[in-house]
Design a protein around this motif. Structure first.
Motif, PDB file in Angstrom:
ATOM      1  N   SER A  51       3.816   9.379 -10.169  1.00 35.59           N
ATOM      2  CA  SER A  51       3.430   9.233 -11.579  1.00 35.59           C
ATOM      3  C   SER A  51       2.659  10.436 -12.101  1.00 35.59           C
ATOM      4  N   ARG A  52       2.067  11.213 -11.203  1.00 36.79           N
ATOM      5  CA  ARG A  52       1.255  12.354 -11.634  1.00 36.79           C
ATOM      6  C   ARG A  52       2.102  13.417 -12.339  1.00 36.79           C
ATOM      7  N   SER A  53       3.394  13.434 -12.048  1.00 40.39           N
ATOM      8  CA  SER A  53       4.266  14.425 -12.677  1.00 40.39           C
ATOM      9  C   SER A  53       5.039  13.846 -13.868  1.00 40.39           C
ATOM     10  N   MET A  54       4.704  12.622 -14.261  1.00 38.60           N
ATOM     11  CA  MET A  54       5.395  11.965 -15.374  1.00 38.60           C
ATOM     12  C   MET A  54       4.587  12.086 -16.661  1.00 38.60           C
ATOM     13  N   ASP A  55       5.281  11.906 -17.782  1.00 38.45           N
ATOM     14  CA  ASP A  55       4.636  11.912 -19.092  1.00 38.45           C
ATOM     15  C   ASP A  55       4.221  10.482 -19.441  1.00 38.45           C
ATOM     16  N   PRO A  56       2.923  10.191 -19.497  1.00 34.29           N
ATOM     17  CA  PRO A  56       2.480   8.812 -19.774  1.00 34.29           C
ATOM     18  C   PRO A  56       2.898   8.289 -21.142  1.00 34.29           C
ATOM     19  N   SER A  57       3.282   9.198 -22.050  1.00 34.39           N
ATOM     20  CA  SER A  57       3.673   8.739 -23.387  1.00 34.39           C
ATOM     21  C   SER A  57       5.165   8.457 -23.500  1.00 34.39           C
ATOM     22  N   SER A  72       0.830  -1.206   0.000  1.00 33.86           N
ATOM     23  CA  SER A  72       0.000   0.000   0.000  1.00 33.86           C
ATOM     24  C   SER A  72       0.864   1.255   0.000  1.00 33.86           C
ATOM     25  N   LEU A  73       1.932   1.232   0.797  1.00 36.86           N
ATOM     26  CA  LEU A  73       2.825   2.386   0.848  1.00 36.86           C
ATOM     27  C   LEU A  73       3.450   2.650  -0.518  1.00 36.86           C
ATOM     28  N   LYS A  74       3.929   1.592  -1.163  1.00 38.72           N
ATOM     29  CA  LYS A  74       4.570   1.765  -2.465  1.00 38.72           C
ATOM     30  C   LYS A  74       3.561   2.162  -3.534  1.00 38.72           C
ATOM     31  N   LEU A  75       2.347   1.630  -3.439  1.00 35.97           N
ATOM     32  CA  LEU A  75       1.301   1.996  -4.385  1.00 35.97           C
ATOM     33  C   LEU A  75       0.997   3.484  -4.285  1.00 35.97           C
ATOM     34  N   GLU A 108       3.597  -1.569 -12.798  1.00 39.31           N
ATOM     35  CA  GLU A 108       3.708  -1.773 -11.351  1.00 39.31           C
ATOM     36  C   GLU A 108       2.475  -1.244 -10.635  1.00 39.31           C
ATOM     37  N   LEU A 109       1.961  -0.116 -11.066  1.00 43.73           N
ATOM     38  CA  LEU A 109       0.732   0.421 -10.470  1.00 43.73           C
ATOM     39  C   LEU A 109      -0.424  -0.560 -10.648  1.00 43.73           C
ATOM     40  N   MET A 110      -0.542  -1.161 -11.812  1.00 42.20           N
ATOM     41  CA  MET A 110      -1.622  -2.105 -12.090  1.00 42.20           C
ATOM     42  C   MET A 110      -1.533  -3.321 -11.171  1.00 42.20           C
ATOM     43  N   VAL A 111      -0.307  -3.839 -10.983  1.00 45.36           N
ATOM     44  CA  VAL A 111      -0.126  -5.019 -10.138  1.00 45.36           C
ATOM     45  C   VAL A 111      -0.394  -4.688  -8.674  1.00 45.36           C
ATOM     46  N   ARG A 112       0.178  -3.590  -8.212  1.00 49.02           N
ATOM     47  CA  ARG A 112       0.000  -3.235  -6.791  1.00 49.02           C
ATOM     48  C   ARG A 112      -1.458  -2.883  -6.475  1.00 49.02           C
ATOM     49  N   ALA A 113      -2.154  -2.297  -7.422  1.00 52.13           N
ATOM     50  CA  ALA A 113      -3.576  -2.017  -7.229  1.00 52.13           C
ATOM     51  C   ALA A 113      -4.357  -3.322  -7.081  1.00 52.13           C
ATOM     52  N   LEU A 114      -3.989  -4.329  -7.871  1.00 53.14           N
ATOM     53  CA  LEU A 114      -4.659  -5.623  -7.774  1.00 53.14           C
ATOM     54  C   LEU A 114      -4.353  -6.295  -6.435  1.00 53.14           C
ATOM     55  N   VAL A 115      -3.128  -6.200  -5.966  1.00 49.98           N
ATOM     56  CA  VAL A 115      -2.772  -6.786  -4.666  1.00 49.98           C
ATOM     57  C   VAL A 115      -3.640  -6.175  -3.562  1.00 49.98           C
ATOM     58  N   LEU A 116      -3.779  -4.858  -3.566  1.00 49.96           N
ATOM     59  CA  LEU A 116      -4.598  -4.198  -2.549  1.00 49.96           C
ATOM     60  C   LEU A 116      -6.062  -4.601  -2.693  1.00 49.96           C
ATOM     61  N   ARG A 117      -6.531  -4.721  -3.915  1.00 50.31           N
ATOM     62  CA  ARG A 117      -7.919  -5.115  -4.145  1.00 50.31           C
ATOM     63  C   ARG A 117      -8.175  -6.517  -3.580  1.00 50.31           C
ATOM     64  N   CYS A 118      -7.212  -7.399  -3.718  1.00 48.36           N
ATOM     65  CA  CYS A 118      -7.336  -8.756  -3.166  1.00 48.36           C
ATOM     66  C   CYS A 118      -7.477  -8.711  -1.647  1.00 48.36           C
ATOM     67  N   GLU A 119      -6.631  -7.906  -1.021  1.00 47.60           N
ATOM     68  CA  GLU A 119      -6.660  -7.826   0.438  1.00 47.60           C
ATOM     69  C   GLU A 119      -7.982  -7.229   0.931  1.00 47.60           C
ATOM     70  N   LEU A 120      -8.487  -6.237   0.233  1.00 48.62           N
ATOM     71  CA  LEU A 120      -9.745  -5.606   0.632  1.00 48.62           C
ATOM     72  C   LEU A 120     -10.930  -6.543   0.444  1.00 48.62           C
ATOM     73  N   ARG A 121     -10.834  -7.446  -0.503  1.00 52.87           N
ATOM     74  CA  ARG A 121     -11.940  -8.370  -0.777  1.00 52.87           C
ATOM     75  C   ARG A 121     -11.788  -9.695  -0.037  1.00 52.87           C
ATOM     76  N   GLY A 122     -10.766  -9.800   0.792  1.00 55.20           N
ATOM     77  CA  GLY A 122     -10.589 -11.013   1.585  1.00 55.20           C
ATOM     78  C   GLY A 122     -10.004 -12.176   0.811  1.00 55.20           C
TER      79      GLY A 122
END
Length: 559
Positions: A99-105, A89-92, A115-129
């Protein structure tokens, strides 16, 4: 009667609880499978969107679409990460803010997005049990299913051409789910458990644990230890894995493709592990039995020694202990580690290491001497700035020993010649050029050998730097012209015959001949004929640099 009714009620309750628990587990497993399949689909799409083959506005549009398609899903979970203290969660949260100050292109945004996509999924797993056990079951099932349907892809007989881009994401990026598991609380121990129970895919899982364990720093150290110290794997497998870690340190080598940053504590632990492996008696003894002690002077093969050198200043005490050892093979390992040490970034540390390697350069043992010579080459590397006094003094001290080594290499049975980059670096830097005369006989051998290679059909480029170096010393000793002229003339005639004369390279030939004529040498008819042909070419050479000066010098040489 009351007892009978109570027992019946208890059995009913247990049945209902058991059924509910089983149903929940099935629901959880099914939910994670859906989440994981969605992640893999998204990653494949993102990889395609950031394809380096796309350029210009097409690339920018494709990348921005991938970003805008995934960012809302990530952003929706970020508030849940705020205030949580677990590592993921801390790293996410921190990565999302950065990332907000980076150029997505930009090219460098792909690893950030993944990495954001993976860490978001990890947190989603924990929240859903969704528990570690659920993810483990998913990984086991997916690996077994793949092997059953397609065969053991980790086996040498597996046809890798059958793997699709989607397979590669599932196998190597997602690790059949390990990409999520290792970031969950308790996931490291669970990953080790899966590794130890595996049979068919043991080697593949070892790769995954080592690769991902480095990214996790100290948290991932148990995964490295489990694989590197696996008694069933053996030291040769550990040799490969240490090389894998070294490859990651050359970087950028994180599991998401971004720069790898390791803590001092982790580097210390890694240095102790690799030093212990290097010193395994059986390993040292086996290397004694092979040619050049197993050192490959032509290919860059990474292993424990390269890893030790890449660890930087933390590894200095260990490298010094190897260089100072009375054990021959430990000295070899120390010198190998020096080849990988970043001398430009750590000049004081490299000075310490050279202080311990200098005595080895003059040793009668050829392999040790060559390794020491390669360390000298690293020290001589020219980056556009003059050598500092300490470095120049060190090079001046070692240069005669280096020249003697080149001579010994030439005389060594089975060694045609030993090329070096040091003479080009020292020549380019300029302050020590005159001291290079002792190396010119070997420089001439390089020129001659390259010409012989071209005659035998090899693709060889003109050794311009070496010819310039020979040219510089012709006035001091015309034998350098006598010994190299056949090869240089051959290179010139080959260019003329091909009809593809390089206008930037022809000055090398003319300067070479000018130095010879200025030193009293009379050019042969073969040279004069070649110069006449070169003069004809020069009349119609629009890209020729300083054409008037070139033509005037040609006339002097011909007439």
């Amino acid at each position: 009667m009351r007892t009978t009714k109570m027992l019946a009620l208890l059995v009913l309750v247990l049945f209902i609880v058991g059924f509910t628990s089983s149903a929940n587990a099935q629901d959880s497993s099914g939910e994670f499978s859906i989440l994981m399949d969605d992640l893999v689909t998204r990653i494949i799409a993102v990889e395609n969107a950031y394809n380096p083959g796309l350029i210009g506005s097409l690339a920018r549009t494709s990348r921005l679409e991938a970003y805008s398609g995934n960012w809302p899903d990530i952003e929706s979970i970020i508030p849940e990460a705020s205030g949580r203290t677990d590592s993921n969660s801390l790293k996410l949260w921190m990565l999302a803010e950065a990332s907000r100050s980076m150029d997505p292109s930009a090219d460098g945004f792909l690893p950030v997005l993944e990495e954001l996509m993976v860490r978001a999924l990890v947190l989603r797993c924990e929240l859903r049990g969704i528990t570690v056990g659920t993810v483990m079951a998913y990984i086991r099932a997916r690996m077994a299913s793949f092997v059953a349907d397609r065969g053991n892809f980790a086996h040498p007989s597996f046809d890798s051409e059958t793997l699709t881009a989607g397979d590669n994401v599932v196998i190597y990026f997602a690790g059949f789910g390990l990409v999520v598991l290792v970031h969950m609380e308790g996931g490291v121990d669970s990953a080790i458990e899966i590794y130890r129970e595996s049979t068919e895919l043991r080697g593949y899982l070892g790769n995954q644990l080592v690769f991902r364990g480095v990214d996790l720093d100290m948290a991932g150290l148990p995964m490295l230890e489990a694989v590197l110290n696996d008694p069933d794997a053996g030291p040769m497998i550990a040799e490969f894995y240490y090389g894998m870690v070294a490859g990651k340190l050359v970087g950028p080598g994180s599991q998401f493709g971004s720069e790898l940053v390791l803590s001092t504590e982790f580097k210390n632990a890694l240095a102790d592990m690799v030093l212990g492996h290097i010193r395994i008696p059986e390993r040292l003894e086996s290397r004694l039995e092979v040619e050049y002690y197993g050192v490959d002077f032509t290919n860059t093969v990474m292993g424990p020694e390269s890893l030790l050198g890449l660890l930087g200043p933390i590894a200095v005490p260990g490298i010094v202990s190897l260089l100072s050892s009375n054990v021959l093979m430990e000295q070899v390992s120390g010198l190998e580690a020096m080849r990988w040490f970043d001398q430009q970034a750590y000049p004081d540390d490299i000075a310490t290491l050279f202080g311990h390697s200098e005595p080895i350069m003059g040793t009668v043992d050829f392999t040790l001497a060559v390794l020491a010579m390669e360390a000298f080459e690293a020290d001589a590397r020219y980056y556009g700035e003059p050598y500092v006094d300490a470095r120049r003094g060190r090079l001046q001290l070692n240069l005669p020993i280096w020249c003697d080594l080149l001579r010994r290499a030439y005389e060594h049975e089975g060694v045609e010649y030993l090329s070096s980059t040091a003479w080009l670096d020292i020549y380019a830097e300029g302050s020590m050029v005159d001291q290079l005369e002792c190396a010119i006989p070997m420089v001439v051998e390089v020129v001659n050998s390259d010409w012989a290679g071209q005659q035998s059909g090899e693709e060889v480029y003109l050794p311009e730097g070496e010819i310039e170096l020979v040219t510089y010393f012709i006035p001091a000793n015309t034998i350098f012209f006598d010994d190299s002229q056949v090869a240089v003339l051959g290179f010139l005639e080959a260019e003329l015959n091909s009809g593809d004369v390089n206008p930037f390279r022809v000055w090398s030939y003319v300067n070479y001949l000018d130095a010879a004529v200025s030193s009293g040498i009379i050019l042969s008819d073969e040279w004069l004929n070649a110069l006449v042909r070169l003069d004809t070419w020069a009349e119609n050479a629009p890209l020729l640099i300083n054409g008037d000066e070139f033509n005037a010098l040609l006339d002097e040489l011909i007439w």
